[in-house]
Design an enzyme around this catalytic site. Structure first.
Site, PDB file in Angstrom:
ATOM      1  CD  GLU A   1      28.193  80.810  86.204  1.00 43.67           C
ATOM      2  OE1 GLU A   1      27.713  81.142  87.482  1.00 43.67           O
ATOM      3  OE2 GLU A   1      27.396  80.439  85.487  1.00 43.67           O
TER       4      GLU A   1
ATOM      5  CB  CYS B   1      20.955  73.894  89.778  1.00 42.67           C
ATOM      6  SG  CYS B   1      21.146  75.894  89.843  1.00 42.67           S
TER       7      CYS B   1
ATOM      8  CD  GLU C   1      15.388  71.575  91.462  1.00 40.45           C
ATOM      9  OE1 GLU C   1      16.061  72.717  92.022  1.00 40.45           O
ATOM     10  OE2 GLU C   1      14.686  71.092  92.413  1.00 40.45           O
TER      11      GLU C   1
ATOM     12  CG  LEU D   1      20.739  85.074 115.961  1.00 43.72           C
ATOM     13  CD1 LEU D   1      20.783  84.410 117.258  1.00 43.72           C
ATOM     14  CD2 LEU D   1      19.180  85.241 115.688  1.00 43.72           C
TER      15      LEU D   1
ATOM     16  CB  CYS E   1      22.386  87.267 105.933  1.00 40.98           C
ATOM     17  SG  CYS E   1      22.208  86.969 107.840  1.00 40.98           S
TER      18      CYS E   1
ATOM     19  CG  HIS F   1      20.028  71.668  95.719  1.00 40.61           C
ATOM     20  ND1 HIS F   1      19.500  71.153  94.425  1.00 40.61           N
ATOM     21  CD2 HIS F   1      20.391  72.656  95.727  1.00 40.61           C
ATOM     22  CE1 HIS F   1      18.968  72.386  94.010  1.00 40.61           C
ATOM     23  NE2 HIS F   1      19.571  73.312  94.811  1.00 40.61           N
TER      24      HIS F   1
ATOM     25  NE  ARG G   1      26.917  89.240 108.324  1.00 36.02           N
ATOM     26  CZ  ARG G   1      27.748  88.624 107.678  1.00 36.02           C
ATOM     27  NH1 ARG G   1      27.608  87.766 106.927  1.00 36.02           N
ATOM     28  NH2 ARG G   1      29.091  89.180 107.281  1.00 36.02           N
TER      29      ARG G   1
ATOM     30  N   GLY H   1      26.393  75.884  84.376  1.00 39.25           N
ATOM     31  CA  GLY H   1      27.173  77.536  84.193  1.00 39.25           C
ATOM     32  C   GLY H   1      28.425  77.214  85.263  1.00 39.25           C
TER      33      GLY H   1
ATOM     34  CB  CYS I   1      16.853  75.977  89.807  1.00 37.46           C
ATOM     35  SG  CYS I   1      17.822  77.554  90.275  1.00 37.46           S
TER      36      CYS I   1
HETATM   37  N1  GLN Z   1      24.530  79.673  86.022  1.00 36.59           N
HETATM   38  C1  GLN Z   1      24.444  79.705  87.372  1.00 36.59           C
HETATM   39  C2  GLN Z   1      25.341  78.769  87.890  1.00 36.59           C
HETATM   40  O1  GLN Z   1      25.376  77.710  87.329  1.00 36.59           O
HETATM   41  C3  GLN Z   1      22.894  79.415  87.594  1.00 36.59           C
HETATM   42  C4  GLN Z   1      22.428  79.519  88.879  1.00 36.59           C
HETATM   43  C5  GLN Z   1      20.848  79.247  89.452  1.00 36.59           C
HETATM   44  O2  GLN Z   1      20.284  78.972  88.588  1.00 36.59           O
HETATM   45  N2  GLN Z   1      20.788  79.536  90.515  1.00 36.59           N
HETATM   46  O3  GLN Z   1      25.703  78.833  89.083  1.00 36.59           O
HETATM   47 ZN    ZN Z   2      19.441  76.823  89.015  1.00 36.05          ZN
END
Ligand code: GLN
Ligand code: ZN
Length: 774
Positions: free
Chosen positions: A504, A746, A685, A18, A536, A714, A16, A452, A663
């Site tokens: 998580e 998300c 989303e 680059l 990546c 985001h 990696r 999550g 999403c």
């Molecule tokens: N449960 C995951 C999270 O909350 C869902 C992630 C996703 O949809 N890309 O991170």
């Molecule tokens: Zn999501």
């Protein structure tokens, strides 16, 4: 004599290089010339590898500092005016500005140090990014507007050609063809169709080709992957005209198609005025005889026989048989190649000393695929005897893979084969389940939840990494994760969220976490594949029948539930997403692998249910990504995907509520199939489309419950209660309020706690206001 070539090589570097050089440059630690030196070095090494494997050409033009489509935007001189580049701004700095945008406030160039105008308080949006066909690679979308003009505006390609020639290599240059370039772009001028820009674009391609010819380039590979799409007729019909025009100034053109059957474009592709045609014989082997029939004898046929999208060692005997048939029938020259650019596979297996030796012997990454081309060519031209040892080794590896009990497990096969009618159906219809679940959970109207993940703090990441390295013992690791869970639970209770999650903390990645615990998955140490720019991914390898030896999430989820009276939502990744984000077996249909994973996940769902978890979410963000490029394949794929999801979800009783989450997804053309998942609740989303997405669900009369995301996770921006209220009112106009949930778009793992708490407090406030109104 057979010729060998490749359509492109991974550009990021085996270690990696680059990526790291780019990120240093963006942080201001190295200047442009140091970055360019890294680029030149990588190209030289990659060409050398191609020559060492005996390829007849090195491919030039596949390299890019961010994305090859973005290279074309500069080559063709169509950088959007909205970036406001000053005359004299350096090419590379403009490039990174387009790729990365300019951060808000006072003209801070996000990426490069460039002489930009002040971009104002709002900053300047980067070019949009989207998936390159059905791969996980993202390209930057060309934008056309009223000010767009095309003119030859970069010498980068010619400089790279000069570099290769100076190193003594025979060169085949590669360009994205004009129709694919336009098709992949986006028209911003109201009332205009980007197709109308073709006339202005072709002369510039003509200049590029003429210049390559003047440099002494004998062949140019023109990539036109859009020939594998369902193209409107005007686009299809334009090919002939366009290529007649280009052929005039050009070196010999090799028209390259890949990823998808040519179908109705097959004859046309064979008859275009070019010197050669490349076809993807891995994705569309059934078309090879038709291509041989239609391709005139004076044209070169390039057969993409080595899988450029997957990491399995080639079945050389089968490939040879196929190639011999083609050679016997096609009067003209034969070239052999990987099916598509090797951009989509890791560089090499050399960097995998830890990988299980048996599994490793079944694999081939980019470097190993170069060698497969060498062997195939030798066997074709000088007879199998000349490469007997190589052929024997490949045969042995394939036989071992086929016979391996790690690949084929009778218990797994039996279980999938025994899937009975009804195994993919919940016990009762939704209306009945809804009543039972409402009685059980007694949630308020418009219940609030999250998707999550909660913030993955530096502390959490450090603990996980230390545990993985062996620097943190299991006891301390558990304690740290439990502390993170306890914190997330306490914060959610304080915020007044109705359905909680454990957050998580223990997951680095939603696929890797499950893959590491499932049989049939393997992980490389360095199998990186470019996703976009310097990013990546390291997809797992599904090599064998999938089974779940032990529960995967039960302990964390039960612990989280033990801390609260409120319902704790179990959190799983769905079978289609686990499949889509991995390298998948090529020795059985994808749908079979999906069903195996589905059964493994079903066991996890049932264990959670038995432990008293009443709400379980099965994430399927990648469901739509698996759609075939041609619409004719959609129905079969979607039916299989929905079935796999339902197998994972349908073991539970009526009282257990199944959620799913998706999403980055366009839903409107697949609503019946989304409904066919029969999830009790789907969270999606929607905030970035201002709830417009939801209208489709309303018009379709989507039957089950929906949680449309009320804010974009985001961005670090914390939206106010009013903004969320406005979005929810819009949602309520499309969907019956009794079926609505309130949640973010998300997971929150990339956000900080202060942003998260502030935004969720506004979200809960919005929910309370709305409840009072209804
Ligand atoms: N449960 C995951 C999270 O909350 C869902 C992630 C996703 O949809 N890309 O991170
Ligand atoms: Zn999501």
């Amino acid at each position: 004599m057979t010729c060998t070539h490749i359509l492109g090589f991974p550009r990021i570097g085996a270690r990696r290089e680059l990526k790291f050089a780019l990120e240093k440059h963006w942080r201001g630690e190295i200047d442009a010339s140091a970055l360019e030196a890294t680029g030149a070095d990588l190209r030289a090494r990659h060409w050398q590898a191609q020559r060492a494997a005996g390829l007849d050409f090195v491919t030039v033009g596949d390299f890019a500092y961010y994305d090859h489509v973005a290279n074309h935007i500069q080559l063709l001189g169509c950088e959007p005016a909205r970036f406001g580049f000053e005359a004299g701004a350096a090419e590379l700095s403009r490039y990174f500005t387009m790729a990365r945008g300019v951060a808000a406030q006072a003209g801070q160039a996000h990426g490069a140090h460039g002489a930009h105008r002040v971009h104002g308080a709002e900053g300047t949006r980067a070019l949009e990014m989207t998936k390159w066909f059905d791969t996980n690679y993202h390209y930057l979308v060309p934008e056309f507007d009223a000010a767009t003009q095309f003119h030859l505006n970069s010498t980068r390609l010619f400089d790279e050609v000069a570099q290769a020639l100076a190193l003594g290599h025979p060169v085949k240059a590669v360009l994205l063809g004009p129709l694919s370039f336009l098709w992949l772009g986006k028209e911003k001028q109201a009332g205009r169709d980007r197709f109308t820009r073709l006339e202005a674009l072709l002369p510039v391609y003509g200049q590029v080709l003429a210049r390559l010819k003047a440099q002494g380039v004998a062949w140019v590979q023109m990539d036109e992957p859009v020939l594998g799409l369902d193209l409107p007729d005007v686009w299809r019909h334009a090919f002939e005209r366009a290529y007649w025009q280009l052929a005039r100034s050009a070196p010999r053109l090799m028209l390259a198609t890949y990823f998808s059957p040519l179908a109705e474009n097959l004859r046309m592709a064979c008859q275009l005025p070019v010197a050669g045609l490349h076809v993807d014989a891995v994705r569309a082997p059934e078309e090879l005889p038709g291509v041989v029939d239609w391709l005139p004898a004076h044209k070169v046929l390039s057969v993409g026989i080595v899988d450029g999208r997957n990491i399995w060692r080639n079945d050389l005997d089968a490939a040879l048989e196929r190639l011999r048939t083609v050679r016997d029938k096609h009067q003209g020259e034969l070239w052999i190649a990987p099916s598509c650019s090797l951009l989509h596979v890791p560089s090499s297996l050399d960097a995998e000393p830890q990988l299980d030796a048996e599994i490793k012997s079944w694999l081939a990454c980019a470097s190993e695929k170069l060698d497969e081309l060498r062997v195939l060519r030798a066997a074709l031209d000088t007879g199998a005897a000349s490469v007997q040892a190589e052929l024997r080794a490949a045969r042995a590896a394939l036989a071992a893979r086929r016979a391996s009990p790690r690949v084929n497990r009778a218990d797994v096969a039996l279980r999938v084969a025994r899937t009975a009618r009804g195994d993919d159906q919940r016990r009762s219809p939704f209306a009945r389940r809804q009543a039972v679940q409402r009685a059980r959970h007694a949630l308020p109207a418009l219940p609030t939840t999250t998707i999550g993940s909660f913030p993955q703090t530096a502390d959490i990441r450090a603990a996980r990494a230390a545990f993985k390295r062996g620097d943190l013992d299991i006891g301390s690791y558990r304690a740290k994760m439990r502390a993170a869970i306890a914190l997330a639970v306490r914060k959610q209770e304080e915020l007044g969220i109705d359905v909680l999650v454990h957050g998580e903390a223990e997951r680095n990645d939603m696929v890797e976490y499950f893959g590491e615990q499932l049989d049939g998955f393997a992980f490389t140490a360095n199998g990186w594949v470019q996703s976009y720019g310097s990013r990546c991914v390291k997809p797992p390898v599904i090599y064998g029948d999938v089974a779940r030896p032990a529960p995967m999430t039960l302990e964390w989820t039960s612990y989280a539930q033990s801390l609260t009276q409120r319902p704790m939502k179990g959190m799983l990744t769905g079978p289609n997403t686990l499949l889509q984000w991995s390298f998948v077996r090529d020795d059985q249909p994808r749908s079979v692998t999906a069903e195996q994973i589905a059964w493994a996940m079903r066991d996890e769902v049932l264990d959670l249910e038995a432990a008293g978890i009443g709400i379980i979410q099965i994430d399927e963000p990648a469901l739509r990504e698996g759609l075939p490029l041609r619409r004719s394949g959609w129905k079969t794929y979607l039916a299989g995907a929905a079935r796999a999801f339902r197998i994972s979800a349908s073991g539970v009783g009526d009282q257990t509520q199944i959620h799913t989450h998706m999403c980055y997804c366009e839903f409107n053309d697949i609503l019946p199939e989304i409904a066919a998942l029969d999830a009790d609740v789907i969270t999606i989303e929607t905030s970035r489309s201002d709830m417009e997405l939801l209208r489709g669900f309303g018009d379709f009369k989507y039957p089950n419950e929906i949680g449309p995301g009320v804010y974009d996770i985001h961005s670090p921006r914390v939206p106010g209660t009013d903004e969320m209220l406005r979005l929810m009112r819009k949602a309520a106009a499309a969907i019956p309020v009794r079926n609505l949930w309130i949640n973010p778009d998300c997971g929150l793992k990339t956000r900080t706690w202060p942003e998260t708490e502030a935004a969720l407090a506004h979200m809960v406030a919005a929910a309370r206001i709305l409840r009072a109104e209804t």
